[in-house]
Design a protein around this motif. Structure first.
Motif, PDB file in Angstrom:
ATOM      1  N   GLU A 312      11.293   7.290  -3.967  1.00 56.36           N
ATOM      2  CA  GLU A 312      12.465   8.035  -3.511  1.00 56.36           C
ATOM      3  C   GLU A 312      12.443   8.193  -1.990  1.00 56.36           C
ATOM      4  OE1 GLU A 312      16.088  10.103  -4.672  1.00 56.36           O
ATOM      5  OE2 GLU A 312      14.767   8.588  -5.535  1.00 56.36           O
ATOM      6  N   MET A 313      11.238   8.330  -1.429  1.00 58.63           N
ATOM      7  CA  MET A 313      11.124   8.378   0.031  1.00 58.63           C
ATOM      8  C   MET A 313      11.631   7.075   0.647  1.00 58.63           C
ATOM      9  SD  MET A 313       7.451  10.033   0.965  1.00 58.63           S
ATOM     10  CE  MET A 313       6.598  11.120  -0.155  1.00 58.63           C
ATOM     11  N   LYS A 314      11.267   5.967   0.039  1.00 60.71           N
ATOM     12  CA  LYS A 314      11.692   4.663   0.565  1.00 60.71           C
ATOM     13  C   LYS A 314      13.207   4.528   0.499  1.00 60.71           C
ATOM     14  CE  LYS A 314      10.591  -0.261   0.394  1.00 60.71           C
ATOM     15  NZ  LYS A 314      11.956  -0.670   0.738  1.00 60.71           N
ATOM     16  N   LYS A 315      13.793   4.972  -0.597  1.00 58.33           N
ATOM     17  CA  LYS A 315      15.250   4.914  -0.731  1.00 58.33           C
ATOM     18  C   LYS A 315      15.926   5.767   0.341  1.00 58.33           C
ATOM     19  CE  LYS A 315      15.244   4.240  -5.779  1.00 58.33           C
ATOM     20  NZ  LYS A 315      15.546   4.894  -7.089  1.00 58.33           N
ATOM     21  N   ALA A 316      15.342   6.944   0.605  1.00 65.47           N
ATOM     22  CA  ALA A 316      15.909   7.861   1.598  1.00 65.47           C
ATOM     23  C   ALA A 316      15.933   7.225   2.982  1.00 65.47           C
ATOM     24  CB  ALA A 316      15.127   9.168   1.620  1.00 65.47           C
ATOM     25  N   VAL A 317      14.871   6.504   3.323  1.00 66.52           N
ATOM     26  CA  VAL A 317      14.790   5.862   4.633  1.00 66.52           C
ATOM     27  C   VAL A 317      15.674   4.622   4.678  1.00 66.52           C
ATOM     28  CG1 VAL A 317      13.252   4.668   6.238  1.00 66.52           C
ATOM     29  CG2 VAL A 317      12.518   6.790   5.133  1.00 66.52           C
ATOM     30  N   ASP A 318      15.661   3.823   3.619  1.00 64.18           N
ATOM     31  CA  ASP A 318      16.448   2.589   3.597  1.00 64.18           C
ATOM     32  C   ASP A 318      17.944   2.851   3.765  1.00 64.18           C
ATOM     33  OD1 ASP A 318      14.166   1.118   3.288  1.00 64.18           O
ATOM     34  OD2 ASP A 318      14.419   0.753   1.137  1.00 64.18           O
ATOM     35  N   CYS A 319      18.436   3.929   3.155  1.00 68.60           N
ATOM     36  CA  CYS A 319      19.879   4.193   3.221  1.00 68.60           C
ATOM     37  C   CYS A 319      20.259   5.012   4.451  1.00 68.60           C
ATOM     38  CB  CYS A 319      20.362   4.893   1.951  1.00 68.60           C
ATOM     39  SG  CYS A 319      19.928   6.643   1.838  1.00 68.60           S
ATOM     40  N   GLY A 320      19.269   5.509   5.200  1.00 71.69           N
ATOM     41  CA  GLY A 320      19.555   6.268   6.406  1.00 71.69           C
ATOM     42  C   GLY A 320      19.593   7.769   6.219  1.00 71.69           C
ATOM     43  N   TYR A 321      19.217   8.238   5.029  1.00 72.83           N
ATOM     44  CA  TYR A 321      19.207   9.687   4.783  1.00 72.83           C
ATOM     45  C   TYR A 321      18.114  10.355   5.608  1.00 72.83           C
ATOM     46  CZ  TYR A 321      19.013  14.104   2.160  1.00 72.83           C
ATOM     47  OH  TYR A 321      19.028  15.437   1.825  1.00 72.83           O
ATOM     48  N   TRP A 322      16.976   9.688   5.759  1.00 70.62           N
ATOM     49  CA  TRP A 322      15.840  10.213   6.519  1.00 70.62           C
ATOM     50  C   TRP A 322      15.420   9.156   7.537  1.00 70.62           C
ATOM     51  CZ3 TRP A 322      13.477  14.902   6.762  1.00 70.62           C
ATOM     52  CH2 TRP A 322      12.217  14.970   7.356  1.00 70.62           C
ATOM     53  N   ASN A 323      15.156   9.565   8.751  1.00 70.27           N
ATOM     54  CA  ASN A 323      14.803   8.622   9.813  1.00 70.27           C
ATOM     55  C   ASN A 323      13.341   8.774  10.217  1.00 70.27           C
ATOM     56  OD1 ASN A 323      17.871   9.775  10.894  1.00 70.27           O
ATOM     57  ND2 ASN A 323      17.629   7.663  10.212  1.00 70.27           N
ATOM     58  N   LEU A 324      12.728   7.646  10.557  1.00 67.47           N
ATOM     59  CA  LEU A 324      11.338   7.623  11.004  1.00 67.47           C
ATOM     60  C   LEU A 324      11.291   7.379  12.507  1.00 67.47           C
ATOM     61  CD1 LEU A 324       9.805   5.284   8.246  1.00 67.47           C
ATOM     62  CD2 LEU A 324      10.121   7.768   8.167  1.00 67.47           C
ATOM     63  N   PHE A 325      10.576   8.230  13.222  1.00 68.10           N
ATOM     64  CA  PHE A 325      10.409   8.026  14.660  1.00 68.10           C
ATOM     65  C   PHE A 325       9.194   8.793  15.152  1.00 68.10           C
ATOM     66  CE2 PHE A 325      13.531  11.461  14.090  1.00 68.10           C
ATOM     67  CZ  PHE A 325      12.963  12.491  14.810  1.00 68.10           C
ATOM     68  N   ARG A 326       8.747   8.437  16.364  1.00 69.87           N
ATOM     69  CA  ARG A 326       7.617   9.113  17.003  1.00 69.87           C
ATOM     70  C   ARG A 326       7.933   9.322  18.486  1.00 69.87           C
ATOM     71  NH1 ARG A 326       3.884   5.164  17.207  1.00 69.87           N
ATOM     72  NH2 ARG A 326       5.404   3.705  16.345  1.00 69.87           N
ATOM     73  N   PHE A 327       7.573  10.485  18.996  1.00 70.43           N
ATOM     74  CA  PHE A 327       7.737  10.798  20.412  1.00 70.43           C
ATOM     75  C   PHE A 327       6.370  11.200  20.939  1.00 70.43           C
ATOM     76  CE2 PHE A 327       8.456  13.852  23.875  1.00 70.43           C
ATOM     77  CZ  PHE A 327       9.283  13.109  24.709  1.00 70.43           C
TER      78      PHE A 327
END
Length: 397
Positions: A312-327
């Motif tokens: 479900e995490m993968k689906k969330a990222v693939d569709c743009g519901y959750w974004n991955l980034f680092r600062f």
């Protein structure tokens, strides 16, 4: 012991390190325990945990037992539970306590090394310890050698009463504080986004070397499923029975505005390598760090149950519901961009993702017209959020 195979910089290598979290009793498939377990595999033998009240304090400290454990050397996470209201400050107190003790040991070590008749092996080990004080990995080994050198000399000399022996014994009396500790502050979104936000902001603004991990379930999971500031538009929760109307708070971007706080958004099931990289970078960064991990919860009522949490995490990222980034502010000094967008452009299927969870799909049955409007707004906000992150990447490039 598979130290020759363990490598905390790779997903495979990290799994040869003993996890110092086991038998948590959390909900089956709980994402929170997956994140916490991985952190213990990176630095569990030297970590202190201040845990906000919530799900992570329930599975993290059930009565009469503890899921946190120790390695064969007897080292493991030192865990304490604090309130919603002051958990971040409690964790900062851990840091200040360690700092005071180590500052005292540093002062005594410098005094010991300044004596002409101090043993040369002790001087070399003591200097190596001083040189690595801010490096948690190297300092652990340096501390071992420093303790061994002091014990060898003191055992050979006996109680001669000289200044060198006196200082050596005073240092050994607090030898457990020689090695640099890793301070972690754990809690859910109800704590970090809402009730404990003032304290969290204070701690991040302090500039001190503490690490915060937020298990973002987008709802007050432990207290019955009330909406939090992390709850997204259209989600059904207590106090938002007809679907939440206000957007999710962007805690990560608020923290990034300081410019000196390490910030990352991760989702283990979507990109385990990025999750591990964020943990290692946060641990290595000499300043405050904030990692926000997407944590699907049984309150989401995912189709197929929590066995599908990681997918479900993968689906969330693939569709743009959750974004991955680092600062990572440390990269500025190297002339590199501090911001890295780790998510690819959304691949579609956004509405299908929402309908895979009863926290959203339930609204279509109770208020179908309202659901359509709120879900469309949810998707539009997600698109705007990704476009904004792309612009941030261009800005920092």
């Amino acid at each position: 012991d598979k130290a020759d195979m363990a490598d905390t910089t790779t997903v495979k290598g990290s799994q040869f390190n003993q996890p110092l979290l086991e038998f948590s009793g959390a909900c089956a498939g709980c994402a929170e325990t997956s994140y916490a377990r991985l952190v213990t595999q990176v630095c569990g033998d030297r970590m202190y945990i201040s845990n906000a009240t919530g799900c992570s304090s329930i599975w993290g400290g059930p009565a009469a037992t503890s899921p946190y454990t120790v390695n064969k050397a007897g080292r493991g996470p030192a865990w304490a539970n604090s309130l919603f209201e002051d958990n971040a400050e409690n964790g900062l107190g851990f840091f200040y306590g360690q700092k005071a003790l180590r500052d005292r040991l540093e002062e005594k070590t410098r005094a010991l090394l300044a004596l002409d008749y101090t043993d040369e092996d002790v001087k070399a080990a003591g200097q190596a310890w001083l040189d690595t004080m801010s490096d948690a990995v190297a300092n652990g080994e340096a501390a071992k050698k420093y303790v061994a050198a002091l014990e060898t000399v003191l055992n050979a000399r006996g109680d001669c009463g000289c200044d060198a022996c006196t200082l050596g014994r005073e240092i050994l009396a607090h030898k457990e504080f020689l090695a640099k500790k890793s301070i972690w502050i754990f809690g859910g979104d109800g704590w970090a986004y809402d009730i404990g936000y003032g304290g969290l902001d204070h701690v991040l603004a302090s500039g001190e070397d503490v690490n915060v991990f937020v298990f973002d379930t987008e709802v007050y999971s432990n207290t019955g499923g009330q909406a939090s500031k992390a709850t997204n538009v259209g989600a059904v929760a207590q106090f938002a029975a007809a679907g939440k109307t206000m957007p999710k708070k962007s805690l990560a971007e608020i923290a990034m505005q300081y410019g000196y706080v390490y910030v990352a958004q991760v989702a283990m099931g979507a990109n385990p390598a990025q999750t591990l990289k964020a943990i290692n970078e946060a641990e290595a960064y000499h300043g405050p760090s904030l990692i926000i991990g997407y944590a699907p919860c049984e309150m989401h009522s995912i189709k197929g149950g929590m066995a599908n949490c990681q997918s479900e995490m993968k689906k969330a990222v693939d569709c743009g519901y959750w974004n991955l980034f680092r600062f990572n502010p440390a990269l500025k000094a190297e002339g590199k961009s501090p911001f890295t967008l780790d998510s690819k452009a959304p691949a579609g299927g956004y509405q299908e993702f929402l309908m895979n969870e009863a926290r959203y799909s339930a609204l279509t049955r109770a208020f179908p017209e309202r659901a359509e409007k709120l879900f469309q707004e949810n998707e539009e906000l997600a698109k705007a959020r990704y476009e904004h992150l792309v612009k941030l990447q261009e800005l920092y490039a």
